[in-house]
Write an enzyme that holds these catalytic residues in place. Structure first.
Site, mmCIF file in Angstrom:
data_model
loop_
_atom_site.group_PDB
_atom_site.id
_atom_site.type_symbol
_atom_site.label_atom_id
_atom_site.label_comp_id
_atom_site.label_asym_id
_atom_site.label_seq_id
_atom_site.Cartn_x
_atom_site.Cartn_y
_atom_site.Cartn_z
ATOM 1 N N CYS A 119 -10.436 -4.437 1.256
ATOM 2 C CA CYS A 119 -11.492 -3.655 1.651
ATOM 3 C C CYS A 119 -12.527 -3.750 0.402
ATOM 4 C CB CYS A 119 -10.969 -1.916 1.482
ATOM 5 S SG CYS A 119 -10.356 -1.389 -0.064
ATOM 6 N N ASN A 136 0.704 -0.970 0.002
ATOM 7 C CA ASN A 136 0.150 -0.042 0.103
ATOM 8 C C ASN A 136 0.948 1.131 0.142
ATOM 9 O OD1 ASN A 136 0.624 -0.899 2.677
ATOM 10 N ND2 ASN A 136 -1.092 0.136 3.529
ATOM 11 N N ILE A 137 0.226 2.373 -0.683
ATOM 12 C CA ILE A 137 1.089 3.387 -0.817
ATOM 13 C C ILE A 137 0.138 4.596 -0.348
ATOM 14 C CG2 ILE A 137 1.983 5.097 -2.617
ATOM 15 C CD1 ILE A 137 3.713 2.771 -2.098
ATOM 16 N N GLU A 138 0.818 5.420 0.497
ATOM 17 C CA GLU A 138 -0.050 6.583 0.951
ATOM 18 C C GLU A 138 0.558 7.875 0.544
ATOM 19 O OE1 GLU A 138 -0.553 5.693 5.137
ATOM 20 O OE2 GLU A 138 -1.667 4.176 4.864
ATOM 21 N N CYS A 198 -11.436 -2.636 -3.134
ATOM 22 C CA CYS A 198 -10.572 -3.754 -3.677
ATOM 23 C C CYS A 198 -11.269 -4.825 -4.268
ATOM 24 C CB CYS A 198 -9.360 -4.213 -2.774
ATOM 25 S SG CYS A 198 -8.102 -2.786 -2.701
ATOM 26 N N CYS A 219 -4.203 0.703 -2.461
ATOM 27 C CA CYS A 219 -4.107 -0.507 -1.624
ATOM 28 C C CYS A 219 -3.177 -1.288 -2.182
ATOM 29 C CB CYS A 219 -5.498 -1.103 -1.523
ATOM 30 S SG CYS A 219 -6.684 -0.127 -0.337
ATOM 31 N N GLU A 247 -3.498 -4.410 -2.949
ATOM 32 C CA GLU A 247 -4.032 -5.249 -3.950
ATOM 33 C C GLU A 247 -4.216 -4.656 -5.217
ATOM 34 O OE1 GLU A 247 -5.116 -4.604 -0.591
ATOM 35 O OE2 GLU A 247 -6.354 -6.075 0.114
HETATM 36 N N1 THU Z 1 -5.458 -1.138 2.770
HETATM 37 C C1 THU Z 1 -4.793 -1.910 1.847
HETATM 38 O O1 THU Z 1 -3.695 -2.005 1.261
HETATM 39 N N2 THU Z 1 -5.426 -3.169 1.269
HETATM 40 C C2 THU Z 1 -6.764 -3.171 1.964
HETATM 41 O O2 THU Z 1 -7.842 -3.749 1.428
HETATM 42 C C3 THU Z 1 -7.370 -2.335 3.150
HETATM 43 C C4 THU Z 1 -6.507 -0.940 3.152
HETATM 44 C C5 THU Z 1 -4.467 0.091 3.087
HETATM 45 C C6 THU Z 1 -4.691 1.273 2.316
HETATM 46 C C7 THU Z 1 -4.047 2.353 3.447
HETATM 47 O O3 THU Z 1 -2.776 2.543 3.084
HETATM 48 C C8 THU Z 1 -4.335 1.378 4.922
HETATM 49 O O4 THU Z 1 -4.477 0.144 4.552
HETATM 50 C C9 THU Z 1 -5.242 2.113 5.686
HETATM 51 O O5 THU Z 1 -6.488 2.173 5.018
#
Ligand code: THU
Length: 236
Positions: A188, A143-145, A191, A154, A156
């Site tokens: 989520c 995941n990249i923010e 996704c 996310c 995925e």
């Molecule tokens: N996140 C994922 O990478 N995959 C998911 O299916 C649920 C959420 C990440 C996104 C964000 O970086 C962090 O979790 C919190 O939402």
């Protein structure tokens, strides 16, 4: 390579308008991104978002954007400002071959090792994902923010973007997802909708912090998902 030669990397069954771009990272590598639409339009991944997130997931910072024309202007604006990047409008993609994000077999990281690559400055919640599309065809994602939460991706969706851009055959692919925080790993809702479009009857394996794992078919994870023949995708 001509931009038109890279259009096959896009997934645009609804608009028919392929968009590709390339991002050069601070590590000197060029990352191609392409538009990946979804039957639920707001879940569409823009070309620049895909390229920047893939670059960041490789530990590099986007520095130069190579763009065909002024596509996705509001998207471009965000990413340009986020990294103070240079934009170059070019006639050709700075690549000689179509992108291939398959993992290098000598350096395959495990799901747990991958977690270290997540960029989780906001959440401190790393997630990793690997799509296995055949013995030597592995695509990874973390995941990249970024400063605007809705622009990150996310794990995925990054793994899936890399597989789609690389032209992977996903018919029998399997996805594995891992977090070592939280009660259990689970994609989520957004996704699930995106995964469903590409891996509907495929297995998703979720690896949990306590060492347990559960496996499900994507369709079972999203009952009553959004699907309509009124949108123009060739329904299989
Ligand atoms: N996140 C994922 O990478 N995959 C998911 O299916 C649920 C959420 C990440 C996104 C964000 O970086 C962090 O979790 C919190 O939402």
């Amino acid at each position: 390579m001509k931009w038109s030669e890279s259009y096959s990397c896009s997934y645009v069954p609804y608009s028919g308008k392929a968009v590709c771009c390339a991002v050069k990272g601070t590590n000197g590598k060029v990352y191609t991104g392409s538009r990946i639409e979804n039957i639920s339009f707001p879940l569409t991944i823009s070309a620049i978002q895909a390229a920047c997130c893939i670059c960041l997931s490789d530990g590099s910072i986007p520095e130069i954007f190579f763009i065909e024309e002024h596509n996705e202007p509001e998207q471009l604006d965000f990413w340009e400002k986020e990294f103070n990047a240079q934009i170059r409008y070019t006639d050709e993609l700075p690549l000689t071959e179509l992108p291939d994000y398959r993992e290098n077999n000598d350096r395959i990281k495990s799901l747990e090792e991958l977690l270290e690559d997540a960029v989780v400055t906001e959440s401190d919640f790393p997630v990793s994902c690997i799509i296995k599309a055949g013995e030597n065809n592995l695509y990874s994602g973390v995941n990249i923010e970024v400063s605007e939460w809705s622009k990150g991706l996310c794990a995925e969706r990054i793994a899936l973007s890399k597989a789609i851009i690389s032209g992977a055959h996903l018919k029998t692919a399997e996805m594995s997802v891992c977090t070592l925080k939280g009660e259990f790993s689970a994609p989520c809702g957004a996704c699930r909708q995106v995964i469903l479009e590409h891996l509907p009857f495929n297995s998703i394996h979720m690896f949990n912090a306590d060492g347990t794992r559960s496996s499900h078919l994507t369709v079972d994870l999203l009952p009553f998902n959004f699907k309509t023949s009124f949108l123009n995708k060739d329904s299989e």
